[in-house]
Design an enzyme around this catalytic site. Structure first.
Site, PDB file in Angstrom:
ATOM      1  N   SER A 134      26.881  41.706  29.801  1.00 11.65           N
ATOM      2  CA  SER A 134      27.400  41.628  31.166  1.00 11.65           C
ATOM      3  C   SER A 134      28.659  42.470  31.302  1.00 11.65           C
ATOM      4  CB  SER A 134      27.731  40.166  31.480  1.00 11.65           C
ATOM      5  OG  SER A 134      28.534  40.080  32.631  1.00 11.65           O
ATOM      6  N   TYR A 158      32.637  32.393  28.512  1.00 11.00           N
ATOM      7  CA  TYR A 158      31.277  32.944  28.657  1.00 11.00           C
ATOM      8  C   TYR A 158      31.276  34.445  28.327  1.00 11.00           C
ATOM      9  CZ  TYR A 158      27.688  35.466  31.216  1.00 11.00           C
ATOM     10  OH  TYR A 158      26.713  36.367  31.557  1.00 11.00           O
ATOM     11  N   LYS A 162      29.467  36.805  25.186  1.00 15.04           N
ATOM     12  CA  LYS A 162      28.679  38.044  25.343  1.00 15.04           C
ATOM     13  C   LYS A 162      29.240  39.124  24.430  1.00 15.04           C
ATOM     14  CE  LYS A 162      25.397  37.191  28.360  1.00 15.04           C
ATOM     15  NZ  LYS A 162      24.003  37.143  27.871  1.00 15.04           N
TER      16      LYS A 162
HETATM   17  C1  UD1 Z   1      30.743  36.237  38.549  1.00 17.69           C
HETATM   18  C2  UD1 Z   1      31.543  35.879  37.317  1.00 17.69           C
HETATM   19  C3  UD1 Z   1      31.112  36.788  36.179  1.00 17.69           C
HETATM   20  C4  UD1 Z   1      29.609  36.649  35.956  1.00 17.69           C
HETATM   21  C5  UD1 Z   1      28.865  36.946  37.246  1.00 17.69           C
HETATM   22  C6  UD1 Z   1      27.383  36.633  37.066  1.00 17.69           C
HETATM   23  C7  UD1 Z   1      33.701  34.960  38.003  1.00 17.69           C
HETATM   24  C8  UD1 Z   1      35.147  35.228  38.198  1.00 17.69           C
HETATM   25  N1  UD1 Z   1      32.957  36.003  37.607  1.00 17.69           N
HETATM   26  O1  UD1 Z   1      31.024  37.596  38.880  1.00 17.69           O
HETATM   27  O2  UD1 Z   1      31.814  36.448  34.997  1.00 17.69           O
HETATM   28  O3  UD1 Z   1      29.182  37.545  34.964  1.00 17.69           O
HETATM   29  O4  UD1 Z   1      29.360  36.112  38.298  1.00 17.69           O
HETATM   30  O5  UD1 Z   1      26.655  37.194  38.115  1.00 17.69           O
HETATM   31  O6  UD1 Z   1      33.233  33.841  38.182  1.00 17.69           O
HETATM   32  N2  UD1 Z   1      32.458  35.514  46.846  1.00 17.69           N
HETATM   33  C9  UD1 Z   1      32.948  35.012  48.029  1.00 17.69           C
HETATM   34  N3  UD1 Z   1      32.541  33.760  48.401  1.00 17.69           N
HETATM   35  C10 UD1 Z   1      31.704  32.995  47.655  1.00 17.69           C
HETATM   36  C11 UD1 Z   1      31.209  33.524  46.429  1.00 17.69           C
HETATM   37  C12 UD1 Z   1      31.618  34.788  46.056  1.00 17.69           C
HETATM   38  O7  UD1 Z   1      33.708  35.660  48.730  1.00 17.69           O
HETATM   39  O8  UD1 Z   1      31.417  31.865  48.053  1.00 17.69           O
HETATM   40  C13 UD1 Z   1      32.853  36.864  46.425  1.00 17.69           C
HETATM   41  C14 UD1 Z   1      33.651  36.891  45.146  1.00 17.69           C
HETATM   42  O9  UD1 Z   1      35.031  36.835  45.416  1.00 17.69           O
HETATM   43  C15 UD1 Z   1      33.236  38.250  44.570  1.00 17.69           C
HETATM   44  C16 UD1 Z   1      31.854  38.509  45.127  1.00 17.69           C
HETATM   45  O10 UD1 Z   1      31.678  37.597  46.190  1.00 17.69           O
HETATM   46  O11 UD1 Z   1      34.081  39.247  45.044  1.00 17.69           O
HETATM   47  C17 UD1 Z   1      30.767  38.279  44.094  1.00 17.69           C
HETATM   48  O12 UD1 Z   1      30.966  37.011  43.495  1.00 17.69           O
HETATM   49  P1  UD1 Z   1      29.983  36.454  42.386  1.00 17.69           P
HETATM   50  O13 UD1 Z   1      28.592  36.530  42.880  1.00 17.69           O
HETATM   51  O14 UD1 Z   1      30.495  35.119  41.949  1.00 17.69           O
HETATM   52  O15 UD1 Z   1      30.090  37.532  41.203  1.00 17.69           O
HETATM   53  P2  UD1 Z   1      31.361  38.027  40.362  1.00 17.69           P
HETATM   54  O16 UD1 Z   1      32.601  37.373  40.778  1.00 17.69           O
HETATM   55  O17 UD1 Z   1      31.353  39.509  40.368  1.00 17.69           O
END
Ligand code: UD1
Length: 347
Positions: A134, A158, A162
């Site tokens: 990842s 996590y 990896k």
């Molecule tokens: C997250 C994990 C990462 C993991 C990946 C798996 C964290 C900090 N990172 O990555 O370690 O490998 O998932 O796919 O947990 N967002 C919102 N509202 C929400 C949910 C998300 O605004 O309710 C935003 C987040 O701030 C982010 C983006 O959407 O900018 C994507 O979020 P997410 O799908 O959780 O992925 P990552 O944060 O990139």
């Protein structure tokens, strides 16, 4: 890199964690490319009906074993029975928040599974592994786009599991005469197979953006909470490199077919293009034909403003390029969610 004729299409490819979100799409890509995947999974985080749904899409029977890969004796038995020519290792625990609460379990399970698989590979002279890693191994990026030479510094247990698995595999390759490994560092896999019959099916409340968009569309949530709108990005919301899960799956097939210049290679799997949270909500709303309600909230701890892959290496050295975009991912996700709602899956 060129196509490796030594991989026999008729031979079994062991897909560890093949019932999961990415793993099930990998199994499908393998079948579509003429390979024989054998799925091994404990089905702890997947519905057993995944196998019949994969069979419905591919119109062929699929071998699968319900096995806990943390059980070394069972892993050896599987290798004895299946005699795989290569392994794709996607099995493991993957919830970031949970990994803070139970780090020891995360290290024991994730590292244990990979150690068992490598032991069996040595014993049964199975020489090729593709490992599901990842972009989380990079941690807070120093620069964008992130290339494979970026320093690694995961910020959660996590992510460290990896990274440690990558390093264990590197040591294994160095010690084995003929072995080779491809490490795939995925950015943000999203979407679903175009059939709409398989997709992401997280148990419990999702934390990732795409399933949250789906839950909001389904009325399970009232709105999408945007985690911060004051980031230094084009619209103030975080930017990610969302890559269609079917493209991620195809990257495994390309990795399997690659003849490595070095016996151990790492590739980013991403599109090289960032999509912000606002853009993601808009694209999903369009695919749905209905505006998703949204609200701006506080930043989430540990979120980087931007995470986008430099994907030059994979484009140049594997026979792979992303064939689908974020719009396609939203269309396929909407189709999958509608199917899933009809089947009561994941409830
Ligand atoms: C997250 C994990 C990462 C993991 C990946 C798996 C964290 C900090 N990172 O990555 O370690 O490998 O998932 O796919 O947990 N967002 C919102 N509202 C929400 C949910 C998300 O605004 O309710 C935003 C987040 O701030 C982010 C983006 O959407 O900018 C994507 O979020 P997410 O799908 O959780 O992925 P990552 O944060 O990139």
């Amino acid at each position: 890199m060129v196509s490796d004729s030594s991989i026999d299409f008729s031979k079994n490819i062991l897909v560890c964690g093949g019932a999961g979100y990415v793993g099930s799409h990998v199994a499908l890509s393998l079948m579509r490319s003429g390979y024989t995947p054998v799925i091994v999974d404990n089905f702890a985080n997947s519905d057993p009906s995944i196998i019949t749904r994969l069979e419905a899409i591919s119109r062929s029977a699929i071998k699968s074993y319900k096995v806990d890969l943390a059980d070394k004796v069972r892993v050896f038995q599987i290798f004895e029975q299946v005699a795989p020519v290569a392994v794709i290792q996607l099995a493991g625990l993957k919830a970031v928040a949970q990994s803070f609460k139970e780090p020891v379990n995360y290290y024991a399970v994730n590292l244990g599974i990979t150690l068992n698989i490598l032991s069996a590979m040595s014993h049964y002279e199975c020489e090729k592994i593709v490992f599901s890693s990842s972009a989380t191994v990079y941690g807070e990026p120093d620069y964008i786009p992130i290339d494979e030479g970026h320093r690694v510094s995961p910020i959660n247990p996590y992510g460290r599991t990896k990274l440690f698995q990558e390093e264990i595999i590197r040591d294994w390759v160095a010690a084995e005469g003929q072995a080779s490994a491809v490490i795939l560092r995925y950015f943000n896999p999203v979407g679903a197979d175009a059939s709409g019959l398989i997709g992401e099916d997280p148990s419990g409340t999702p934390n990732n953006l795409m399933p949250i968009l789906g839950d909001t569309a389904a009325g399970i949530r009232d709105d999408v909470l945007i985690f911060g709108a004051d980031y230094p990005t084009r619209d103030g919301t975080c930017e990610r490199d969302y890559v269609h899960v079917s493209d991620v799956a195809d990257a495994h097939v390309a990795a399997l077919e690659a003849v490595l210049e070095n016996k151990y290679e790492i590739f980013n799997v991403g599109t090289g293009r960032g999509v912000t949270v606002r853009e993601a909500i808009d694209a999903y709303s369009k695919a749905l034909g209905q505006r998703l309600p949204k609200r701006i909230g506080a930043r989430r701890d540990g979120d980087a403003a931007s995470s986008v892959a430099a994907n030059n290496k994979i484009l140049q050295r594997l026979k792979w390029r992303p064939l689908r975009d974020f719009k396609d991912a939203c269309r396929d996700e909407v189709k999958w969610r509608s199917y899933k709602a009809g089947q009561n899956l994941g409830d």
